[in-house]
Design a protein around this motif. Structure first.
Motif, PDB file in Angstrom:
ATOM      1  N   LYS A  44       0.955  -1.150  -0.118  1.00  0.00           N
ATOM      2  CA  LYS A  44      -0.046  -0.038   0.006  1.00  0.00           C
ATOM      3  C   LYS A  44       0.915   1.322   0.092  1.00  0.00           C
ATOM      4  CE  LYS A  44      -4.220   1.767   2.322  1.00  0.00           C
ATOM      5  NZ  LYS A  44      -4.931   1.666   3.484  1.00  0.00           N
ATOM      6  N   GLU A  45       1.878   1.188   0.805  1.00  0.00           N
ATOM      7  CA  GLU A  45       2.784   2.508   0.985  1.00  0.00           C
ATOM      8  C   GLU A  45       3.466   2.650  -0.439  1.00  0.00           C
ATOM      9  OE1 GLU A  45       5.471   1.652   4.113  1.00  0.00           O
ATOM     10  OE2 GLU A  45       3.886   2.296   5.727  1.00  0.00           O
ATOM     11  N   GLN A  46       4.010   1.577  -1.164  1.00  0.00           N
ATOM     12  CA  GLN A  46       4.618   1.546  -2.279  1.00  0.00           C
ATOM     13  C   GLN A  46       3.601   2.369  -3.530  1.00  0.00           C
ATOM     14  OE1 GLN A  46       7.626   0.845  -3.233  1.00  0.00           O
ATOM     15  NE2 GLN A  46       8.231   0.747  -1.111  1.00  0.00           N
ATOM     16  N   LEU A  49       3.457   5.893  -3.159  1.00  0.00           N
ATOM     17  CA  LEU A  49       4.694   6.627  -3.357  1.00  0.00           C
ATOM     18  C   LEU A  49       4.593   6.634  -4.869  1.00  0.00           C
ATOM     19  CD1 LEU A  49       7.411   5.228  -0.846  1.00  0.00           C
ATOM     20  CD2 LEU A  49       6.418   7.342  -0.863  1.00  0.00           C
ATOM     21  N   ARG A  50       4.285   5.556  -5.490  1.00  0.00           N
ATOM     22  CA  ARG A  50       4.088   5.474  -7.015  1.00  0.00           C
ATOM     23  C   ARG A  50       3.159   6.509  -7.623  1.00  0.00           C
ATOM     24  NH1 ARG A  50       4.904  -0.290  -6.548  1.00  0.00           N
ATOM     25  NH2 ARG A  50       2.660  -0.495  -6.634  1.00  0.00           N
ATOM     26  N   GLN A  51       2.104   6.509  -6.867  1.00  0.00           N
ATOM     27  CA  GLN A  51       0.991   7.665  -7.368  1.00  0.00           C
ATOM     28  C   GLN A  51       1.436   8.912  -7.200  1.00  0.00           C
ATOM     29  OE1 GLN A  51      -1.529   6.635  -8.795  1.00  0.00           O
ATOM     30  NE2 GLN A  51      -2.244   8.664  -9.340  1.00  0.00           N
ATOM     31  N   VAL A  53       4.705   9.882  -7.246  1.00  0.00           N
ATOM     32  CA  VAL A  53       5.617  10.141  -8.178  1.00  0.00           C
ATOM     33  C   VAL A  53       4.973  10.635  -9.656  1.00  0.00           C
ATOM     34  CG1 VAL A  53       7.504   9.114  -9.449  1.00  0.00           C
ATOM     35  CG2 VAL A  53       7.599   8.951  -7.196  1.00  0.00           C
ATOM     36  N   LYS A  54       4.037   9.778  -9.744  1.00  0.00           N
ATOM     37  CA  LYS A  54       3.003  10.192 -11.153  1.00  0.00           C
ATOM     38  C   LYS A  54       2.566  11.347 -11.282  1.00  0.00           C
ATOM     39  CE  LYS A  54       2.177   5.403 -12.204  1.00  0.00           C
ATOM     40  NZ  LYS A  54       1.061   4.346 -12.549  1.00  0.00           N
ATOM     41  N   ASP A  55       2.112  12.006 -10.151  1.00  0.00           N
ATOM     42  CA  ASP A  55       1.388  13.066 -10.042  1.00  0.00           C
ATOM     43  C   ASP A  55       2.480  14.240 -10.082  1.00  0.00           C
ATOM     44  OD1 ASP A  55      -1.075  12.024  -9.682  1.00  0.00           O
ATOM     45  OD2 ASP A  55      -0.820  12.057  -7.232  1.00  0.00           O
ATOM     46  N   ALA A  56       3.738  14.039  -9.400  1.00  0.00           N
ATOM     47  CA  ALA A  56       4.773  15.097  -9.499  1.00  0.00           C
ATOM     48  C   ALA A  56       5.180  14.920 -11.071  1.00  0.00           C
ATOM     49  CB  ALA A  56       5.899  14.567  -8.548  1.00  0.00           C
ATOM     50  N   VAL A  57       5.557  14.072 -11.414  1.00  0.00           N
ATOM     51  CA  VAL A  57       5.904  14.064 -12.941  1.00  0.00           C
ATOM     52  C   VAL A  57       4.800  14.878 -13.920  1.00  0.00           C
ATOM     53  CG1 VAL A  57       6.531  12.359 -14.808  1.00  0.00           C
ATOM     54  CG2 VAL A  57       7.372  11.993 -12.704  1.00  0.00           C
ATOM     55  N   SER A  58       3.806  14.461 -13.717  1.00  0.00           N
ATOM     56  CA  SER A  58       2.588  15.233 -14.353  1.00  0.00           C
ATOM     57  C   SER A  58       2.852  16.729 -14.471  1.00  0.00           C
ATOM     58  CB  SER A  58       1.438  14.656 -14.228  1.00  0.00           C
ATOM     59  OG  SER A  58       0.914  14.911 -12.805  1.00  0.00           O
TER      60      SER A  58
END
Length: 797
Positions: A44-46, A49-51, A53-58
């Motif tokens: 769940k934590e991973q 974190l992935r979500q 990172v995706k938001d930050a990249v967008s």
């Protein structure tokens, strides 16, 4: 006040072994559940974190130019796209191009720093200095790999709490793939090819491995035998070798370990049953020696239990044709492994009837007595017979009988007859009367205080008191087999046996179990309650009259009936004439072929029917049986003939007036009717025993001797009297002694050692001289081939 020292007590080996199976399973489930919940939390934590990172990249600014790429293919494609996109710009006017550049420089939303929390559409009039400051920041495109922030513990100073973070570089998947591709050829280069061994080298390697395992097993077993109490933990190490994974030696090593553990348990197991400790016993303080003994006993019981579970699992996997996931042992080899496990269980069943888990072994062995494998079935049946023969008290026998009876009933009486034949080995004798039991097991009477005071001095009374106390303690510790307890166990055992027998007689009369039932009833008939005698005789007679029984089953019915009547049945007014008639009729069904073995049952029946009931047998009946037995002696094998003639000798001694059969003169009116099946009305007094003269010329010397002895009137003294080794044996013993089952002749035939060797005649010596010359002349002639002309033989028309 002194601080308490919080010491965590390490559980002892004894406490660990005491943990029940349920607790161990609960602990395992809790541990698995905890691991699963931890894993779910981590996932769940991973995911979060992935979500993030995706938001930050967008939200990051889209680069106007591509960063430096490692792969040339992508770079070429990008250049082509740039060329295609550059084509319309060449066609623009210079004014339009300048306008687009100005707009691009003013498009601050493309290059805005997303880390600031300021809104995009802020009023420029109020915040012009902020925009100017922002515009002065050099614009750099993101070429470095994306960083992941790790939040650390915050720091607090005068200004407040300062959050602390640390960047964690994100692993580039492309880089990983390239690294893996680069590492793969290196690994291939490092790996050395497996050397293929020849068959001879493989066998030598296997022999070496096997020798090492054997030495290991021997070392562990020797250490345990030398000091079982100190080295009880090595049993677990030895038992772990049951899981041998080397496919070359797995089967052999497992077999060796099974047999070694079985012998170890037979040697180190105490002669008493180990019971679990009570709470009061656990809480009391004891000496080190006692604590050591307790740990040894608990460790022994625990390892013995695990060993039995391993054997059970091996047998169960073989029966279900199941293999383990590792497939170390093939299914064909698993059969041999299961046979060794069954043999070990049988040995433990016989050797340790007093120890723990004996009932569990019985529950395992009894179904295997009905196994399809003949070897396994015979092994288990022999073990049960051995247990019955050596069980003096009857406790173990009762446990086996209960399980067998339930198994037979559960299978609807479709089991092997050998299962019920094991009942014949039970050590159950005639039930003693209660009065006799008390006389046999008299309690020792101690002196009363008045008697001691009258006869003994003060010191003697003191010694006598101590001696009596010691005797009482010894009697309790000895735990001797009391006759009352034995009688109770035997009674309960017989009840179960008779219930099984009567169920089969009632519900499965055409079952192959019937011969075993009748044989068992014949053996234990004298112990049946008198109330059941009348009904039992009616059932036996109806079975005989039905005609569905074989000759052997019919003989067992007759034997059972007379065993019933010879014991407590003497008080009953029952005429067994119909059973005499049936035996008289059945005698001629025996011959020298397959039915020759039935003669042994006939000899037992004749002993019960004629010899032991001599007062109830008429002379006519005795004469008829003697005549028919002499006729039967001509049709059977020598050992049967000897047994029958020995029975006739006993009958001639028991009924002296039967010597009239040795005289040719008839007694009374009538003619002998050999075909009549009624012994009372066949007029046997009007015949003679001419069969004895034929038996006198028999090829067997013992048969000749018996025939001559009977012709002389069966004398006890004189030249025609028998030798003691023949006269003192019973007919059944003579039948066994001269049996030809082993394909040997008893007594052995003497070899003829003739000194003169007969001249061996050639084939020509049998012919006369004239015939020999004629044969030679025809053989020496040369055959001339001349043309055949048949026309000269034809008649001209």
């Amino acid at each position: 006040m002194k601080a308490r020292r919080n010491k965590k007590q390490v559980p002892s080996f004894r406490k660990l072994l005491k943990t029940s199976k349920v607790k161990l399973e609960n602990k395992l489930k809790n541990k698995q559940f905890k691991q699963q919940s931890t894993l779910k939390k981590y996932r769940k934590e991973q995911r979060k974190l992935r979500q993030a990172v995706k938001d930050a990249v967008s939200k990051k600014p889209i680069p106007l130019e591509d960063p430096k790429e490692k792969r040339p293919g992508k770079r070429i494609e990008r250049e082509e796209e740039e060329e295609e996109e550059a084509l319309p710009l060449d066609m623009m006017d210079e004014d339009d191009l300048q306008l687009m550049k100005d707009l691009g420089q003013r498009a601050s939303f493309l290059t805005r720093d997303l880390s600031s929390s300021e809104p995009v559409h802020a009023r420029k009039r109020k915040h012009e200095h902020v925009i100017d400051k922002y515009e002065k920041i050099p614009r750099t495109l993101q070429t470095a790999p994306e960083k992941e922030l790790i939040h650390l513990l915050p720091i607090k100073d005068k200004s407040g709490i300062i959050p602390q973070t640390r960047e964690k570089p994100v692993i580039d998947s492309n880089q990983d793939e390239e690294d893996q591709e680069e590492m793969e050829p290196e690994e291939e280069i490092i790996e050395e090819p497996i050397k293929e061994l020849t068959l001879e080298e493989h066998l030598i390697e296997r022999k070496k491995k096997l020798q090492e395992k054997k030495m290991r097993i021997a070392a562990l077993a020797s250490a345990i035998l030398s000091d079982p109490e100190s080295n009880i933990k090595k049993l677990k190490e030895l038992r772990s070798m049951l899981m041998e994974q080397d496919p070359d030696v797995a089967v052999t090593v497992r077999k060796l370990v099974i047999v070694s553990l079985m012998e170890l348990f037979k040697d180190i197991t105490p002669s008493y049953k180990i019971r679990p400790l009570t709470e009061a016993e656990k809480s009391t303080k004891i000496r080190k020696e006692t604590q050591k003994l307790r740990e040894f006993e608990e460790g022994l019981v625990s390892q013995y239990k695990f060993y039995l579970e391993n054997l059970e699992q091996i047998v169960k996997d073989w029966k279900q044709r199941k293999l383990k996931k590792s497939n170390v042992v093939s299914l064909k080899a698993y059969k041999g492994l299961a046979e060794v496990a069954v043999k070990s269980l049988c040995e433990l069943l016989v050797a340790l009837p007093h120890f723990n888990f004996h009932n569990n072994i019985i529950v395992l062995i009894v179904p295997l007595m009905n196994d399809m494998s003949k070897l396994v079935s015979e092994m288990c049946c022999e073990a049960v017979k051995k247990l019955f023969k050596q069980d003096k008290l009857g406790q173990a026998s009762l446990g086996v009988i209960k399980v067998i009876s339930g198994f037979v009933k559960g299978r609807n009486y479709e089991v092997r007859p050998e299962m019920l034949k094991t009942f014949l080995c039970l050590r159950i004798k005639e039930v003693e009367v209660k009065k006799d039991t008390e006389d046999i097991n008299k309690q020792k009477k101690f002196m009363t205080f008045k008697e001691k005071r009258k006869t003994l001095s003060r010191m003697q009374r003191k010694w006598k008191k101590a001696e009596e106390k010691l005797e009482r303690e010894l009697r309790e510790a000895e735990a001797s087999e009391s006759t009352e307890k034995k009688l109770k166990l035997h009674t309960e055992t017989l009840n179960i046996v008779f219930v099984t027998y009567f169920r089969i007689l009632k519900k499965a009369q055409r079952s192959p179990l019937l011969p075993a039932v009748l044989e068992g009833l014949a053996k234990f008939a004298h112990l049946i309650n008198v109330e059941f005698f009348d009904d039992l005789l009616v059932v036996l007679h109806s079975l005989i009259e039905s005609g569905d029984l074989s000759y052997q089953e019919s003989l067992h019915c007759v034997q059972t009936a007379f065993h019933v009547l010879s014991g407590q049945g003497d008080v009953l007014n029952i005429d067994p004439m119909k059973f005499y008639t049936h035996l008289y009729k059945t005698l001629f069904k025996l011959h020298a072929g397959a039915t020759n073995e039935g003669v042994e049952i006939v000899l037992q029946c004749l002993d019960v029917m004629l010899t032991k009931r001599r007062k109830q047998v008429s002379q006519q009946r005795a004469l008829a049986f003697i005549k028919r037995l002499c006729t039967l002696a001509l049709h059977v094998l020598p050992n049967s003939s000897i047994g029958i003639l020995a029975t006739n000798r006993i009958l001639m001694h028991t009924f002296p007036k039967t010597d009239l059969l040795l005289d040719n003169e008839s007694q009374g009116s009538g003619v002998f009717l050999p075909e009549l099946d009624e012994p009372e009305y066949c007029n046997a007094q009007n015949t003679a025993l001419w069969e004895l003269h034929a038996l006198r010329r028999h090829y067997h010397p013992i048969v000749q001797r018996f025939a001559a002895h009977l012709i002389a009137g069966a004398p006890s003294e004189g030249s025609e009297a028998l030798k003691p080794e023949l006269s003192r044996r019973s007919p059944a013993e003579l039948f066994e002694a001269y049996s030809m089952a082993a394909m040997t002749f008893n007594p052995p035939v003497e070899s003829s050692n003739s000194k003169r060797k007969d001249k061996v005649l050639q084939g020509d010596s049998f012919l006369s001289e004239e015939i020999s010359q004629l044969i030679k002349r025809h053989c020496s002639e040369v055959a001339t081939q001349s043309p055949l002309d048949f026309t000269k033989y034809l008649e001209t028309l």
